[in-house]
Design a protein around this motif. Structure first.
Motif, PDB file in Angstrom:
ATOM      1  N   PHE A  25       0.830  -1.197   0.000  1.00  0.00           N
ATOM      2  CA  PHE A  25       0.000   0.000   0.000  1.00  0.00           C
ATOM      3  C   PHE A  25       0.871   1.255   0.000  1.00  0.00           C
ATOM      4  CE2 PHE A  25      -2.954  -3.176   1.549  1.00  0.00           C
ATOM      5  CZ  PHE A  25      -4.134  -2.835   0.899  1.00  0.00           C
ATOM      6  N   TYR A  26       0.415   2.247  -0.772  1.00  0.00           N
ATOM      7  CA  TYR A  26       1.159   3.498  -0.909  1.00  0.00           C
ATOM      8  C   TYR A  26       0.206   4.679  -0.821  1.00  0.00           C
ATOM      9  CZ  TYR A  26       4.709   0.358  -2.859  1.00  0.00           C
ATOM     10  OH  TYR A  26       5.606  -0.657  -3.054  1.00  0.00           O
ATOM     11  N   SER A  27       0.708   5.799  -0.308  1.00  0.00           N
ATOM     12  CA  SER A  27      -0.085   7.025  -0.323  1.00  0.00           C
ATOM     13  C   SER A  27      -0.253   7.490  -1.767  1.00  0.00           C
ATOM     14  CB  SER A  27       0.607   8.118   0.492  1.00  0.00           C
ATOM     15  OG  SER A  27       1.816   8.506  -0.143  1.00  0.00           O
ATOM     16  N   ARG A  28      -1.180   8.362  -1.980  1.00  0.00           N
ATOM     17  CA  ARG A  28      -1.470   8.831  -3.337  1.00  0.00           C
ATOM     18  C   ARG A  28      -0.221   9.406  -4.016  1.00  0.00           C
ATOM     19  NH1 ARG A  28      -6.725  10.034  -5.041  1.00  0.00           N
ATOM     20  NH2 ARG A  28      -6.796  11.012  -7.100  1.00  0.00           N
ATOM     21  N   ASN A  29       0.554  10.196  -3.302  1.00  0.00           N
ATOM     22  CA  ASN A  29       1.741  10.831  -3.880  1.00  0.00           C
ATOM     23  C   ASN A  29       2.878   9.849  -4.122  1.00  0.00           C
ATOM     24  OD1 ASN A  29       0.514  13.343  -3.941  1.00  0.00           O
ATOM     25  ND2 ASN A  29       1.289  13.928  -1.914  1.00  0.00           N
ATOM     26  N   ASP A  30       2.876   8.743  -3.387  1.00  0.00           N
ATOM     27  CA  ASP A  30       3.977   7.777  -3.505  1.00  0.00           C
ATOM     28  C   ASP A  30       3.628   6.567  -4.367  1.00  0.00           C
ATOM     29  OD1 ASP A  30       5.629   9.309  -1.863  1.00  0.00           O
ATOM     30  OD2 ASP A  30       4.838   8.374  -0.040  1.00  0.00           O
ATOM     31  N   ALA A  31       2.406   6.520  -4.877  1.00  0.00           N
ATOM     32  CA  ALA A  31       1.970   5.368  -5.677  1.00  0.00           C
ATOM     33  C   ALA A  31       2.536   5.485  -7.091  1.00  0.00           C
ATOM     34  CB  ALA A  31       0.446   5.310  -5.715  1.00  0.00           C
ATOM     35  N   LYS A  32       3.593   4.724  -7.354  1.00  0.00           N
ATOM     36  CA  LYS A  32       4.294   4.805  -8.639  1.00  0.00           C
ATOM     37  C   LYS A  32       4.621   3.412  -9.150  1.00  0.00           C
ATOM     38  CE  LYS A  32       6.498   9.242  -7.468  1.00  0.00           C
ATOM     39  NZ  LYS A  32       5.774   9.432  -6.205  1.00  0.00           N
ATOM     40  N   ILE A  33       4.855   3.347 -10.462  1.00  0.00           N
ATOM     41  CA  ILE A  33       5.225   2.087 -11.075  1.00  0.00           C
ATOM     42  C   ILE A  33       6.318   2.363 -12.097  1.00  0.00           C
ATOM     43  CG2 ILE A  33       3.595   2.037 -13.018  1.00  0.00           C
ATOM     44  CD1 ILE A  33       2.935  -0.889 -11.960  1.00  0.00           C
ATOM     45  N   SER A  34       7.094   1.348 -12.442  1.00  0.00           N
ATOM     46  CA  SER A  34       8.259   1.513 -13.303  1.00  0.00           C
ATOM     47  C   SER A  34       7.913   2.034 -14.694  1.00  0.00           C
ATOM     48  CB  SER A  34       8.981   0.173 -13.448  1.00  0.00           C
ATOM     49  OG  SER A  34       9.995   0.231 -14.430  1.00  0.00           O
ATOM     50  N   VAL A  35       8.833   2.823 -15.264  1.00  0.00           N
ATOM     51  CA  VAL A  35       8.664   3.277 -16.645  1.00  0.00           C
ATOM     52  C   VAL A  35       8.836   2.125 -17.629  1.00  0.00           C
ATOM     53  CG1 VAL A  35       9.376   5.645 -16.176  1.00  0.00           C
ATOM     54  CG2 VAL A  35      11.112   3.944 -16.801  1.00  0.00           C
ATOM     55  N   PHE A  36       9.312   0.958 -17.147  1.00  0.00           N
ATOM     56  CA  PHE A  36       9.434  -0.225 -17.982  1.00  0.00           C
ATOM     57  C   PHE A  36       8.183  -1.107 -17.915  1.00  0.00           C
ATOM     58  CE2 PHE A  36      13.832   1.039 -17.539  1.00  0.00           C
ATOM     59  CZ  PHE A  36      14.347   0.811 -18.816  1.00  0.00           C
ATOM     60  N   ASP A  37       7.137  -0.617 -17.251  1.00  0.00           N
ATOM     61  CA  ASP A  37       5.879  -1.352 -17.181  1.00  0.00           C
ATOM     62  C   ASP A  37       5.260  -1.458 -18.572  1.00  0.00           C
ATOM     63  OD1 ASP A  37       3.474  -2.444 -15.671  1.00  0.00           O
ATOM     64  OD2 ASP A  37       2.593  -0.744 -16.743  1.00  0.00           O
ATOM     65  N   SER A  38       4.723  -2.620 -18.887  1.00  0.00           N
ATOM     66  CA  SER A  38       4.141  -2.879 -20.212  1.00  0.00           C
ATOM     67  C   SER A  38       3.000  -1.923 -20.547  1.00  0.00           C
ATOM     68  CB  SER A  38       3.629  -4.321 -20.281  1.00  0.00           C
ATOM     69  OG  SER A  38       4.669  -5.243 -20.085  1.00  0.00           O
ATOM     70  N   GLY A  39       2.232  -1.572 -19.526  1.00  0.00           N
ATOM     71  CA  GLY A  39       1.127  -0.658 -19.761  1.00  0.00           C
ATOM     72  C   GLY A  39       1.600   0.715 -20.173  1.00  0.00           C
ATOM     73  N   TYR A  40       2.655   1.186 -19.521  1.00  0.00           N
ATOM     74  CA  TYR A  40       3.206   2.495 -19.857  1.00  0.00           C
ATOM     75  C   TYR A  40       3.896   2.476 -21.212  1.00  0.00           C
ATOM     76  CZ  TYR A  40       6.092   6.684 -19.734  1.00  0.00           C
ATOM     77  OH  TYR A  40       6.691   7.874 -20.056  1.00  0.00           O
ATOM     78  N   LEU A  41       4.634   1.397 -21.486  1.00  0.00           N
ATOM     79  CA  LEU A  41       5.423   1.337 -22.718  1.00  0.00           C
ATOM     80  C   LEU A  41       4.570   1.171 -23.976  1.00  0.00           C
ATOM     81  CD1 LEU A  41       8.450  -0.896 -21.638  1.00  0.00           C
ATOM     82  CD2 LEU A  41       8.488   1.554 -22.136  1.00  0.00           C
ATOM     83  N   VAL A  42       3.629   0.240 -23.928  1.00  0.00           N
ATOM     84  CA  VAL A  42       2.885  -0.073 -25.156  1.00  0.00           C
ATOM     85  C   VAL A  42       1.375  -0.242 -24.933  1.00  0.00           C
ATOM     86  CG1 VAL A  42       4.836  -1.089 -26.375  1.00  0.00           C
ATOM     87  CG2 VAL A  42       3.474  -2.536 -24.881  1.00  0.00           C
ATOM     88  N   GLY A  43       0.871   0.177 -23.771  1.00  0.00           N
ATOM     89  CA  GLY A  43      -0.561   0.045 -23.505  1.00  0.00           C
ATOM     90  C   GLY A  43      -1.006  -1.398 -23.349  1.00  0.00           C
ATOM     91  N   ASP A  44      -0.075  -2.256 -22.919  1.00  0.00           N
ATOM     92  CA  ASP A  44      -0.353  -3.685 -22.797  1.00  0.00           C
ATOM     93  C   ASP A  44      -0.913  -3.980 -21.411  1.00  0.00           C
ATOM     94  OD1 ASP A  44      -0.447  -6.411 -22.950  1.00  0.00           O
ATOM     95  OD2 ASP A  44       1.713  -6.719 -23.213  1.00  0.00           O
TER      96      ASP A  44
END
Length: 306
Positions: A25-44
């Motif tokens: 669990f993360y606070s709203r400001n700290d909720a992050k995911i990698s720039v190598f995530d498939s969703g971020y990279l190609v909408g997968d």
């Protein structure tokens, strides 16, 4: 001010919500995911959204079935069962002590990539699951006012290249349609199918009313909306004629009423399409009756779950 089907009453509690990412669990400001995530990279990735109403996740099984169908479509294997995911959702809600008027967004991507690429074989971990719960009540003022639509030149796709029934992260064509509508001075976009018939809106399903009969698209080129299905069911249960058929803008411009449906807003009336007024009042009597019947269906769902 932004106006549309997702207008919500501001709730300051949302700044303190705890967001779930892969078991933590993360606070709203700290909720992050990698720039190598498939969703971020190609909408997968795929997603689902549902409502918590009086302690009940409304139409939960329908939403889970749609999510599992999406996972099968894109070849993503979940590391959990429907029951286990349901338990995770409740863990998130309990963590935030939420019981009513909550919108839950579930996003699942294929995972972290070794390098930026479309190739799923380069995924080195995952899938990634993010759950965002927020206190959200649809603005009654917006609902009574209704929304305006503009018919976009961007068509809803054919199932042979990106099935409109797939609730995926690849939403750029819908965003483009919405941008067109906004630039034309409307709230949201109406979209035609590949044959020129009326299909759906950029984020909601579309209905018209003519001579006390309801019309919606065939469903071949639109999101298989849960609320859409419930409205069709309501019509069947109340001896209201509901046509799932092809119809054109000719039929839309001459409609007595029009409305859109979605998990968050329920039924929202449409007042103008392409500058043409639809109906004589903002919230037509027939649409209001259907909205009341839909709310009654939710009440029965809650009662049966308790």
């Amino acid at each position: 001010m932004i106006h549309g089907t997702h207008n919500a009453i501001e709730d300051t509690r949302n700044k303190d919500v705890e967001i779930y990412i892969n078991g933590e669990f993360y606070s709203r400001n700290d909720a992050k995911i990698s720039v190598f995530d498939s969703g971020y990279l190609v909408g997968d990735g795929i997603w689902e959204a549902l409502r918590l109403h009086k302690g009940v996740l409304v139409f939960l099984e329908d939403h889970l079935d749609r999510l599992w169908s999406a996972s099968s479509t894109i070849g993503m294997k979940f590391p959990f069962t429907k029951k286990e995911l349901t338990n995770i959702i409740w863990e998130v809600l309990d963590k935030n002590t939420m019981r009513d008027n909550v919108h839950v967004r579930i996003m699942i991507t294929r995972g972290i990539k070794k390098t930026p690429s479309q190739d799923p074989r380069l995924t080195i971990s995952g899938p990634n699951i993010v759950i965002i719960p927020e206190y959200k009540i649809a603005s009654k003022e917006s609902k009574e006012k209704g929304i305006t639509l503009f018919t976009s030149t961007i068509r809803r796709g054919s199932p042979d290249y990106l099935d409109p029934k797939l609730n995926c992260h690849s939403k750029l064509h819908e965003v483009q349609a919405l941008i067109q509508a906004i630039q034309a001075g409307a709230d949201e976009a109406l979209m035609l199918d590949v044959n020129g018939f009326v299909s759906t809106c950029n984020a909601t399903n579309f209905f018209i009313v003519k001579n006390n009969e309801v019309y919606t698209s065939t469903g071949q080129y639109c999101m298989n909306g849960i609320t859409r299905a419930k409205v069709i069911k309501i019509c069947q249960e109340n001896n209201i004629v509901c046509h799932q058929t092809n119809f054109s803008l000719f039929d839309v411009y001459g409609a007595d009423e029009a409305f859109v449906t979605g998990t968050f807003g329920g039924l929202t009336p449409v007042t103008h399409i392409d500058g043409r007024q639809i109906g004589e009042i903002a919230f037509g009597d027939f649409t209001r009756e259907l909205s009341n019947l839909y709310n009654g269906l939710i009440d029965r769902e809650v009662a049966n779950a308790n």
